[in-house]
Design a protein around this motif. Structure first.
Motif, PDB file in Angstrom:
ATOM      1  N   MET A 348       0.861  -1.178   0.000  1.00 48.48           N
ATOM      2  CA  MET A 348       0.000   0.000   0.000  1.00 48.48           C
ATOM      3  C   MET A 348       0.892   1.220   0.000  1.00 48.48           C
ATOM      4  N   TYR A 349       0.530   2.233  -0.813  1.00 52.42           N
ATOM      5  CA  TYR A 349       1.397   3.399  -0.917  1.00 52.42           C
ATOM      6  C   TYR A 349       0.600   4.668  -1.186  1.00 52.42           C
ATOM      7  N   ASP A 350       1.248   5.759  -0.880  1.00 51.78           N
ATOM      8  CA  ASP A 350       0.703   7.101  -1.066  1.00 51.78           C
ATOM      9  C   ASP A 350       0.865   7.490  -2.526  1.00 51.78           C
ATOM     10  N   ASN A 351      -0.236   7.604  -3.235  1.00 49.95           N
ATOM     11  CA  ASN A 351      -0.201   7.902  -4.668  1.00 49.95           C
ATOM     12  C   ASN A 351       0.163   9.356  -4.956  1.00 49.95           C
ATOM     13  N   PHE A 352       0.219  10.203  -3.921  1.00 50.49           N
ATOM     14  CA  PHE A 352       0.662  11.585  -4.102  1.00 50.49           C
ATOM     15  C   PHE A 352       2.172  11.722  -3.934  1.00 50.49           C
ATOM     16  N   LYS A 353       2.814  10.689  -3.371  1.00 49.04           N
ATOM     17  CA  LYS A 353       4.255  10.747  -3.108  1.00 49.04           C
ATOM     18  C   LYS A 353       5.056   9.708  -3.875  1.00 49.04           C
ATOM     19  N   MET A 354       4.478   8.510  -4.029  1.00 51.71           N
ATOM     20  CA  MET A 354       5.236   7.377  -4.542  1.00 51.71           C
ATOM     21  C   MET A 354       5.003   7.165  -6.037  1.00 51.71           C
ATOM     22  N   LEU A 355       6.060   6.765  -6.725  1.00 50.99           N
ATOM     23  CA  LEU A 355       5.946   6.236  -8.081  1.00 50.99           C
ATOM     24  C   LEU A 355       6.104   4.725  -7.993  1.00 50.99           C
ATOM     25  N   HIS A 356       5.440   4.006  -8.897  1.00 50.03           N
ATOM     26  CA  HIS A 356       5.583   2.557  -8.906  1.00 50.03           C
ATOM     27  C   HIS A 356       5.793   2.074 -10.334  1.00 50.03           C
ATOM     28  N   ALA A 357       6.410   0.916 -10.439  1.00 52.21           N
ATOM     29  CA  ALA A 357       6.727   0.331 -11.750  1.00 52.21           C
ATOM     30  C   ALA A 357       6.623  -1.185 -11.648  1.00 52.21           C
ATOM     31  N   ARG A 358       6.708  -1.825 -12.804  1.00 53.48           N
ATOM     32  CA  ARG A 358       6.601  -3.279 -12.855  1.00 53.48           C
ATOM     33  C   ARG A 358       7.509  -3.825 -13.939  1.00 53.48           C
ATOM     34  N   ASP A 359       8.189  -4.927 -13.639  1.00 55.30           N
ATOM     35  CA  ASP A 359       8.970  -5.629 -14.658  1.00 55.30           C
ATOM     36  C   ASP A 359       8.030  -6.419 -15.569  1.00 55.30           C
ATOM     37  N   SER A 360       8.498  -6.689 -16.779  1.00 52.32           N
ATOM     38  CA  SER A 360       7.743  -7.588 -17.648  1.00 52.32           C
ATOM     39  C   SER A 360       7.725  -8.981 -17.003  1.00 52.32           C
ATOM     40  N   PHE A 361       6.789  -9.824 -17.428  1.00 52.90           N
ATOM     41  CA  PHE A 361       6.662 -11.124 -16.771  1.00 52.90           C
ATOM     42  C   PHE A 361       6.108 -12.170 -17.733  1.00 52.90           C
ATOM     43  N   THR A 362       6.194 -13.399 -17.286  1.00 50.82           N
ATOM     44  CA  THR A 362       5.555 -14.515 -18.000  1.00 50.82           C
ATOM     45  C   THR A 362       4.653 -15.254 -17.011  1.00 50.82           C
ATOM     46  N   GLY A 363       3.634 -15.904 -17.540  1.00 49.71           N
ATOM     47  CA  GLY A 363       2.723 -16.664 -16.689  1.00 49.71           C
ATOM     48  C   GLY A 363       1.519 -15.841 -16.270  1.00 49.71           C
ATOM     49  N   PRO A 364       0.545 -16.491 -15.675  1.00 53.19           N
ATOM     50  CA  PRO A 364      -0.731 -15.844 -15.334  1.00 53.19           C
ATOM     51  C   PRO A 364      -0.664 -15.002 -14.046  1.00 53.19           C
ATOM     52  N   ARG A 365       0.163 -14.005 -14.036  1.00 50.11           N
ATOM     53  CA  ARG A 365       0.276 -13.098 -12.879  1.00 50.11           C
ATOM     54  C   ARG A 365      -1.063 -12.387 -12.642  1.00 50.11           C
ATOM     55  N   HIS A 366      -1.442 -12.271 -11.372  1.00 51.78           N
ATOM     56  CA  HIS A 366      -2.720 -11.636 -11.052  1.00 51.78           C
ATOM     57  C   HIS A 366      -2.561 -10.783  -9.796  1.00 51.78           C
ATOM     58  N   LEU A 367      -2.667  -9.481  -9.959  1.00 56.95           N
ATOM     59  CA  LEU A 367      -2.710  -8.546  -8.846  1.00 56.95           C
ATOM     60  C   LEU A 367      -4.045  -7.814  -8.855  1.00 56.95           C
ATOM     61  N   ARG A 368      -4.503  -7.431  -7.689  1.00 60.60           N
ATOM     62  CA  ARG A 368      -5.702  -6.612  -7.585  1.00 60.60           C
ATOM     63  C   ARG A 368      -5.304  -5.212  -7.128  1.00 60.60           C
ATOM     64  N   GLY A 369      -5.899  -4.199  -7.760  1.00 64.28           N
ATOM     65  CA  GLY A 369      -5.626  -2.821  -7.407  1.00 64.28           C
ATOM     66  C   GLY A 369      -6.857  -2.152  -6.817  1.00 64.28           C
ATOM     67  N   ILE A 370      -6.670  -1.506  -5.677  1.00 59.28           N
ATOM     68  CA  ILE A 370      -7.781  -0.830  -4.997  1.00 59.28           C
ATOM     69  C   ILE A 370      -7.325   0.585  -4.644  1.00 59.28           C
ATOM     70  N   TYR A 371      -8.193   1.561  -4.887  1.00 51.90           N
ATOM     71  CA  TYR A 371      -7.886   2.954  -4.573  1.00 51.90           C
ATOM     72  C   TYR A 371      -8.668   3.413  -3.341  1.00 51.90           C
ATOM     73  N   PHE A 372      -8.020   4.261  -2.532  1.00 50.96           N
ATOM     74  CA  PHE A 372      -8.630   4.824  -1.331  1.00 50.96           C
ATOM     75  C   PHE A 372      -8.450   6.343  -1.309  1.00 50.96           C
ATOM     76  N   ARG A 373      -9.331   7.004  -0.600  1.00 49.25           N
ATOM     77  CA  ARG A 373      -9.131   8.424  -0.292  1.00 49.25           C
ATOM     78  C   ARG A 373      -8.192   8.523   0.904  1.00 49.25           C
ATOM     79  N   GLN A 374      -7.283   9.467   0.842  1.00 50.09           N
ATOM     80  CA  GLN A 374      -6.351   9.600   1.955  1.00 50.09           C
ATOM     81  C   GLN A 374      -7.064   9.920   3.260  1.00 50.09           C
ATOM     82  N   THR A 375      -8.074  10.766   3.196  1.00 46.60           N
ATOM     83  CA  THR A 375      -8.784  11.138   4.417  1.00 46.60           C
ATOM     84  C   THR A 375      -9.404   9.916   5.096  1.00 46.60           C
ATOM     85  N   ASP A 376      -9.912   8.985   4.305  1.00 38.96           N
ATOM     86  CA  ASP A 376     -10.504   7.773   4.872  1.00 38.96           C
ATOM     87  C   ASP A 376      -9.439   6.905   5.546  1.00 38.96           C
ATOM     88  N   VAL A 377      -8.336   6.718   4.863  1.00 36.38           N
ATOM     89  CA  VAL A 377      -7.273   5.861   5.405  1.00 36.38           C
ATOM     90  C   VAL A 377      -6.713   6.436   6.699  1.00 36.38           C
TER      91      VAL A 377
END
Length: 388
Positions: A348-377
């Motif tokens: 989990m990371y602060d989308n106002f501060k952090m950058l994120h990246a991903r390497d290329s991959f093989t196989g059925p990789r599965h991630l779930r992405g969920i967004y939150f409001r900072q005030t709620d968190v």
């Protein structure tokens, strides 16, 4: 009443004057291009060129009859250094020896009144150490788990939790106060980041491929991007697929320290973030680094949604140079966190501060992405901080 009207400002003035004349600096540190004066509670930094420019010496710097400055700062070498710096006159003055026939003597009250570098915190190059941000979930210590997440999000801008759960809704509850909901985007409520996605809309973008994705923030092309993002691993890739994160806000502060001109361009020149998909388009215009005074408020950074730069000709290459200078910090491995998420882990990371990246991959990789409001968190986490 009238008398009090004038007496109160006088008291404030006398108190201020007393502070300016009574403060004692007890130590001097000479730095590469500036000097630091230190007392028990405060520091003051002054560049050598500033001190030479404001030298009060009659004849050398000030006309003896008119009291006007006679030296243009353009004549002063940018790398000027004094031969000696010391306190004199019972530590009420700072004496600077530039050469055998030129000294400057500054009243400390003058330096206090013009202290442009008071209590300055020197920016250092960001350090990405995974051990600082990684925790292992323990169901028997739930409150401690939430507090650990809070501490790392506040200090580093992200947290990695190992072995939490495959139950996405359960994890969502960890960070939402009662009555709050996650942030829905044009992709839907929860993103299933997999190459065979059939659950989300508008999947014609890099996140739903197996390609590498360089550093970026999410949703910079809308006016109010979600402030927090959580990526949960359902299934890791067969090969590749590691994530890279970097604190772009800390990197921006460091950029300001080493290249103020680049920082100025990236905080003042607006650019166009333009998302164009088959059935969705959105545009936001603003700088990469959004500030409020000296504080970094938000980073917008997304190379794949940048519209063509449309600057004046004389500005274009300067802006590219500034962008490249910032990128040289962001892409320095020393500044980055490199992680591979396994099934049940999340970051989990602060989308106002952090950058994120991903390497290329093989196989059925599965991630779930969920967004939150900072005030709620922060509201949810604050509850556990208070119960500490």
């Amino acid at each position: 009443m009238t008398t009090l009207k004038y007496i109160r400002p006088l008291f404030r003035f006398l108190n201020c004057s007393s502070t300016l004349t009574s403060q004692r600096f007890i130590h001097i540190e000479r730095r590469k291009d500036h000097v630091r004066l230190i007392d028990k509670h405060d520091t003051m930094d002054f560049h050598y060129i500033w001190l030479r420019h404001n030298c009060p010496a009659i004849g050398k710097s000030i006309h003896p009859k008119t009291g006007e400055r006679v030296v243009d700062c353009a004549e002063i070498p940018s790398n000027i250094e004094p031969e000696q710096v010391e306190f004199v006159d019972s530590e009420k003055k700072l004496k600077i020896t530039w050469s055998k026939d030129h000294t400057s003597s500054f009243d400390l009250s003058y330096l206090l009144a013009n202290a442009y570098g008071k209590n300055r915190i020197e920016a250092k190059k960001p350090q990405g150490k995974v051990d600082d941000i990684e925790i292992v979930y323990n169901k028997d210590q739930y409150d401690a788990y939430i507090r650990s997440c809070s501490e790392r999000l506040k200090k580093f801008g992200l947290v990695i939790v190992r072995k939490r759960s495959l139950d996405t809704e359960e994890i969502i509850k960890d960070f939402l106060p009662c009555g709050a909901s996650v942030v829905e985007t044009h992709f839907g409520r929860i993103e299933d980041l997999r190459t065979d996605n059939i659950t989300n809309e508008h999947t014609d973008q890099l996140g739903y491929t197996d390609a590498a994705i360089n550093l970026h923030t999410d949703q910079p092309f809308i006016a109010d991007p979600p402030g927090m993002q959580l990526l949960q691993c359902i299934r890791r890739a067969d090969t590749g697929g590691a994530n890279t994160l970097v604190n772009a806000a800390h990197a921006a502060v460091y950029l300001r320290e080493i290249d103020p001109n680049a920082y100025y361009l990236l905080t003042t020149v607006p650019i166009h973030f333009h998302r164009k998909q088959k059935q969705f388009t959105s545009l936001h215009v603003g700088p990469i680094i959004q500030t409020e005074g000296d504080e970094i408020k938000q980073i917008r950074h997304s190379y794949f949604t940048l519209a063509p730069f449309n600057f004046p000709f004389w500005l274009t290459t300067a802006y590219y140079d500034a962008y490249r200078k910032y990128a040289s910090i962001l892409y320095d491995p020393q500044c980055q966190y490199r992680v591979t998420l396994n099934s049940g882990d999340f970051v989990m990371y602060d989308n106002f501060k952090m950058l994120h990246a991903r390497d290329s991959f093989t196989g059925p990789r599965h991630l779930r992405g969920i967004y939150f409001r900072q005030t709620d968190v922060w509201k949810k986490l604050a509850k556990f901080d208070k119960e500490k």
